[in-house]
Design an enzyme around this catalytic site. Structure first.
Site, short mmCIF file in Angstrom:
data_model
loop_
_atom_site.label_atom_id
_atom_site.label_comp_id
_atom_site.label_asym_id
_atom_site.label_seq_id
_atom_site.Cartn_x
_atom_site.Cartn_y
_atom_site.Cartn_z
N HIS A 158 38.17 30.83 46.60
CA HIS A 158 38.43 32.46 46.69
C HIS A 158 38.43 32.77 48.03
O HIS A 158 39.09 33.84 48.49
CB HIS A 158 37.31 33.33 45.92
CG HIS A 158 37.59 34.20 45.12
ND1 HIS A 158 38.86 34.36 44.82
CD2 HIS A 158 37.05 35.24 44.54
CE1 HIS A 158 39.12 35.56 44.07
NE2 HIS A 158 37.86 35.91 44.01
N PHE A 160 32.11 41.74 49.86
CA PHE A 160 32.66 41.05 48.65
C PHE A 160 34.07 41.13 47.96
O PHE A 160 34.39 42.31 48.39
CB PHE A 160 31.43 41.22 47.23
CG PHE A 160 30.30 40.47 47.46
CD1 PHE A 160 30.21 39.10 47.03
CD2 PHE A 160 29.35 41.05 47.95
CE1 PHE A 160 29.05 38.59 47.24
CE2 PHE A 160 27.89 40.43 48.07
CZ PHE A 160 27.86 39.08 47.90
N ASN A 167 35.53 41.93 45.52
CA ASN A 167 35.81 43.09 44.59
C ASN A 167 35.63 44.43 45.21
O ASN A 167 36.11 45.41 44.83
CB ASN A 167 35.02 43.07 43.33
CG ASN A 167 33.76 43.37 43.48
OD1 ASN A 167 33.20 43.09 44.77
ND2 ASN A 167 32.85 43.59 42.52
N ASP A 175 44.03 33.75 47.40
CA ASP A 175 44.17 32.39 46.65
C ASP A 175 44.75 32.90 45.45
O ASP A 175 45.05 33.96 44.74
CB ASP A 175 42.74 32.01 46.11
CG ASP A 175 41.90 33.22 45.64
OD1 ASP A 175 41.87 34.15 46.21
OD2 ASP A 175 41.54 32.98 44.48
N ASN A 231 41.15 40.17 41.56
CA ASN A 231 40.10 41.51 42.02
C ASN A 231 40.28 42.07 43.32
O ASN A 231 39.96 43.26 43.80
CB ASN A 231 38.62 41.11 41.58
CG ASN A 231 38.45 40.94 40.09
OD1 ASN A 231 38.97 41.75 39.43
ND2 ASN A 231 37.33 40.28 39.80
#
Length: 178
Positions: free
Chosen positions: A17, A63, A65, A90, A111
């Protein structure tokens, strides 16, 4: 501005990610630039000149998101529009080592992209996306654990080669010329 999407560096740096951040760190290294932690942007920043264009680099240290908060903070501070930002991330739809450039407004389920679109408050703004393939797990129920895991040795070699190739071939010059 070029943004490498990521989760917090220490815990997630080597995961699939965070491949967007791999590219941005490698790009800065190729221009002999270091990153510094910028609390006001919730991440790490650097800059470089590419084909006489001053380009700001950002790797969020929050993070995935909520990466949009970091991107919006820096873009607002420097008065950069979303359409002038390259988001590196990614991509499950591409095999490891495959890279593609796209100019559109969708998030395709990612996300980090979803949050960026949300915080910029307009679902129809086109922006540049540099997609780096990570492949897809066999079982759809394993996507979350797959993207948060470390690529296999073979996948990592393919991914690192594609990143190096994109940097050596000045892949982003295509964007700067637009």
């Amino acid at each position: 501005m070029i943004v490498g999407l990521s989760n917090p560096k220490t815990e997630y740096h080597n995961t699939r990610h965070n491949i967007g951040s791999w590219y941005v760190y490698s790009l800065a290294k190729s221009y002999l630039n270091n990153f510094k932690k910028e609390e006001k942007f919730f991440g790490f920043t650097s800059s470089c000149y590419i084909d006489s264009n001053h380009v700001r680099l950002l790797v969020p240290n929050i993070f995935m998101n909520i990466n949009g908060q970091s991107v919006l903070k820096m873009a607002s501070f420097y008065n950069i529009n979303l359409s002038e930002i390259l988001i590196v991330h990614d991509d499950l739809e591409l095999n490891p080592g495959i890279i593609k450039l796209k100019y559109s407004y969708g998030h395709n389920g990612h996300n980090g992209l979803r949050n960026i679109i949300s915080v910029f408050n307009n679902k129809k703004i086109n922006f540049y996306r540099f997609r780096i393939g990570i492949g897809r797990p066999i079982n759809r129920d394993q996507i979350a654990s797959f993207v948060l895991s470390i690529p296999t040795k073979k996948e990592r070699i393919l991914i690192e080669r594609s990143i190096l190739h994109a940097i050596e071939e000045n892949f982003i010059l295509n964007i700067l010329k637009c």
